[in-house]
Motif scaffolding. Sequence first.
Motif, PDB file in Angstrom:
ATOM      1  N   ASP A 200       1.343  -1.085   0.244  1.00  0.00           N
ATOM      2  CA  ASP A 200       0.254  -0.236   0.025  1.00  0.00           C
ATOM      3  C   ASP A 200       0.920   0.843  -0.063  1.00  0.00           C
ATOM      4  O   ASP A 200       2.187   1.237  -0.155  1.00  0.00           O
ATOM      5  CB  ASP A 200      -0.966  -0.199   1.345  1.00  0.00           C
ATOM      6  CG  ASP A 200      -1.893   0.167   0.964  1.00  0.00           C
ATOM      7  OD1 ASP A 200      -2.670   0.519  -0.684  1.00  0.00           O
ATOM      8  OD2 ASP A 200      -3.678  -0.089   1.027  1.00  0.00           O
ATOM      9  N   PHE A 201       0.376   2.483   0.670  1.00  0.00           N
ATOM     10  CA  PHE A 201       0.580   3.706  -0.743  1.00  0.00           C
ATOM     11  C   PHE A 201       1.134   4.464   0.685  1.00  0.00           C
ATOM     12  O   PHE A 201       2.806   4.974   1.117  1.00  0.00           O
ATOM     13  CB  PHE A 201      -0.245   4.778  -0.525  1.00  0.00           C
ATOM     14  CG  PHE A 201      -1.611   5.010   0.495  1.00  0.00           C
ATOM     15  CD1 PHE A 201      -1.180   5.641   1.109  1.00  0.00           C
ATOM     16  CD2 PHE A 201      -2.752   4.070   0.279  1.00  0.00           C
ATOM     17  CE1 PHE A 201      -2.013   6.052   2.386  1.00  0.00           C
ATOM     18  CE2 PHE A 201      -3.611   4.578   1.210  1.00  0.00           C
ATOM     19  CZ  PHE A 201      -3.302   5.257   2.206  1.00  0.00           C
ATOM     20  N   LEU A 231      -5.561   4.588  -4.772  1.00  0.00           N
ATOM     21  CA  LEU A 231      -6.522   5.478  -3.426  1.00  0.00           C
ATOM     22  C   LEU A 231      -6.546   7.041  -4.739  1.00  0.00           C
ATOM     23  O   LEU A 231      -7.274   7.229  -3.655  1.00  0.00           O
ATOM     24  CB  LEU A 231      -4.301   6.380  -3.797  1.00  0.00           C
ATOM     25  CG  LEU A 231      -3.740   7.426  -2.697  1.00  0.00           C
ATOM     26  CD1 LEU A 231      -4.196   6.904  -1.117  1.00  0.00           C
ATOM     27  CD2 LEU A 231      -2.645   7.914  -2.952  1.00  0.00           C
ATOM     28  N   HIS A 247      -0.881  12.249  -0.926  1.00  0.00           N
ATOM     29  CA  HIS A 247      -0.776  10.875  -0.715  1.00  0.00           C
ATOM     30  C   HIS A 247      -0.540  10.225  -1.900  1.00  0.00           C
ATOM     31  O   HIS A 247      -0.115   9.348  -2.270  1.00  0.00           O
ATOM     32  CB  HIS A 247      -1.663  10.141  -0.305  1.00  0.00           C
ATOM     33  CG  HIS A 247      -1.586  10.052   1.485  1.00  0.00           C
ATOM     34  ND1 HIS A 247      -1.401  11.210   2.408  1.00  0.00           N
ATOM     35  CD2 HIS A 247      -0.696   9.532   2.757  1.00  0.00           C
ATOM     36  CE1 HIS A 247      -1.759  10.407   3.507  1.00  0.00           C
ATOM     37  NE2 HIS A 247      -0.450   9.533   3.792  1.00  0.00           N
ATOM     38  N   ARG A 248      -1.570  10.999  -3.008  1.00  0.00           N
ATOM     39  CA  ARG A 248      -1.101  10.482  -4.763  1.00  0.00           C
ATOM     40  C   ARG A 248       0.320  11.226  -5.463  1.00  0.00           C
ATOM     41  O   ARG A 248       0.983  10.217  -6.276  1.00  0.00           O
ATOM     42  CB  ARG A 248      -2.625  11.303  -5.586  1.00  0.00           C
ATOM     43  CG  ARG A 248      -3.496  10.845  -5.243  1.00  0.00           C
ATOM     44  CD  ARG A 248      -4.623  11.369  -6.194  1.00  0.00           C
ATOM     45  NE  ARG A 248      -4.183  10.382  -7.575  1.00  0.00           N
ATOM     46  CZ  ARG A 248      -4.619  10.536  -8.582  1.00  0.00           C
ATOM     47  NH1 ARG A 248      -6.061  11.988  -8.100  1.00  0.00           N
ATOM     48  NH2 ARG A 248      -4.995  10.441  -9.728  1.00  0.00           N
ATOM     49  N   GLU A 251       2.909   8.593  -3.868  1.00  0.00           N
ATOM     50  CA  GLU A 251       2.796   7.272  -4.607  1.00  0.00           C
ATOM     51  C   GLU A 251       3.229   7.756  -6.030  1.00  0.00           C
ATOM     52  O   GLU A 251       4.205   6.858  -6.714  1.00  0.00           O
ATOM     53  CB  GLU A 251       1.136   7.004  -4.572  1.00  0.00           C
ATOM     54  CG  GLU A 251       0.814   5.092  -5.241  1.00  0.00           C
ATOM     55  CD  GLU A 251      -0.181   5.266  -5.178  1.00  0.00           C
ATOM     56  OE1 GLU A 251      -1.028   4.834  -4.384  1.00  0.00           O
ATOM     57  OE2 GLU A 251      -1.057   4.633  -5.862  1.00  0.00           O
TER      58      GLU A 251
END
Length: 524
Positions: A200-201, A231, A247-248, A251
């Motif tokens: 996961d991120f 996400l 968070h994007r 990532e």
Amino acid sequence: MLVDNGVNGDSRVQKQARSAADAGWDVTLLGRSPTNAPQSWRLGSALVRLLPMPEPLFRKRHQFRRAWLRWPLAYPPTGIAEHRAQQVAAWQADLRVRGALLDLEARSGRRRPMAERWRRIQLVLARLLGYWVWVRTKMHNRAQHARRYRNPWDRAYTWFWQLVHGDGAWRRLEPGLWDYELAYGPVLDELAPDLIHANDFRMLGVGARAAIRGRAAGRPVKLVWDAHEFLPGIRPWQQNIRWLPAHRAHEREYAPYADAVITVSDALAELLRAEHHLAETPAVVLNAPAVEHGPGSPDQPVPDLRQLCGVGPDVPLLVYSGSAAEPRGLRTMVDALPELPGVHVALVVNPALRYVEKLVAHVRRLGLTDRVHVLPYVEHWQVVPFLAAADIGVIPIHHWPNHEIALITKFFEYAHARLPVVVSDVRTMADTVRSTGQGEVFRAEDVADYVRAVRAVLADRERYRAAYDRPGLLAGWTWAAQAEILDGVYRRLLPDPAEPPESSSPTARVPVSASVGSTRGDQR
């Protein structure tokens, strides 16, 4: 293996670590300690280590300042609010003891009227001070937590740093991601793994940076990214406008460093390939149950679901097992019970969650406490036989982007327990249920349609159970099949080790190490 939770409750990462160790890999699973103390134990042949993780960067800068204009009476963010509240509580406790001593003296004939009057005055003063501290603490809490990061200033701040730093903007928008790096990074460097499996991120960045440092030191470290969800389909945390862009960006910055990507469904694999322009479609490792993982000891019997609920074998029992939150739709199950006389509900969840406490209060208001049973999680290898005592497995989740594209763990657990299922009309699970005939589909959040679906299944349970007799259906939904896919990904990246051992005993080892990780506790 890296995980930003305490491992317990995250069945996917537990199965990954254990099956990788059984296949001969030397596995260390790094998790996040729920306390300030490190912890460790064995999961099969895998070593689990929980690391303390301070979160100083998680707090935003405004939380270190006083909001004089909006909350003029608020305590400063120094910890004094908790100190003052405790002081008042201690004073009130002392006054209660003084009152008890005066009562004892009065019974023995020694009355002290002045001391009693002074104590009463102090009680009034303590109550007034307690109210004053409460008001100031309330303002302090509002000043610290009421801001939702959705005002024009936050929008401009987010836009500015995205413009200036591009995918590096997360360093300004969500600096708390560095707290993970500072806790896990040094331990990863010490372990010097050949392979890092970052689920996961959040863990993607930790794993990628460790791989970069390892490669710079001359070690050809391989990175596997396990994406549990899409996400862009996550609802921004606490309505924080910065959270999702940050968070994007994080990532996107580190996804190119992954040597292989795996995920939980075909639909998510296609979304990830398009989102990150991947050279190949991610391998799919389903969240299937590990029916082959047993306790290794006869001293760990499987709990009896019906006994814990206090119901007999003839009582209709519906079960939900997994994460508890508003989007999971548990309230639908409760609100339907007045229309389902004699039916009981078992909720296998974390009973300490605030949402569960609110749900239990709702159950009391409806007068259904004798028919709704809140039970704690069991060991991941116990889940399937534990659930098998129910009549129906329920998945009442709401329409969210990530709910539409996955076959979640509980779906497979219900199947291996041979439970007919009642699922909401989220796309992937609804289509699967309609094609297999293993249950009924209802409109999400529609209590009346949920009642219809439950009645239909209860009226002909064996017909729905017969769907599991289809050749190969359950065999493809086992963790053993998924573990082969996972091991194949590892061995494609590290082709040099010796052949896998014939035995999966703890002493059998391939002379390389794997360090694996995950971020989501919600995998049930």
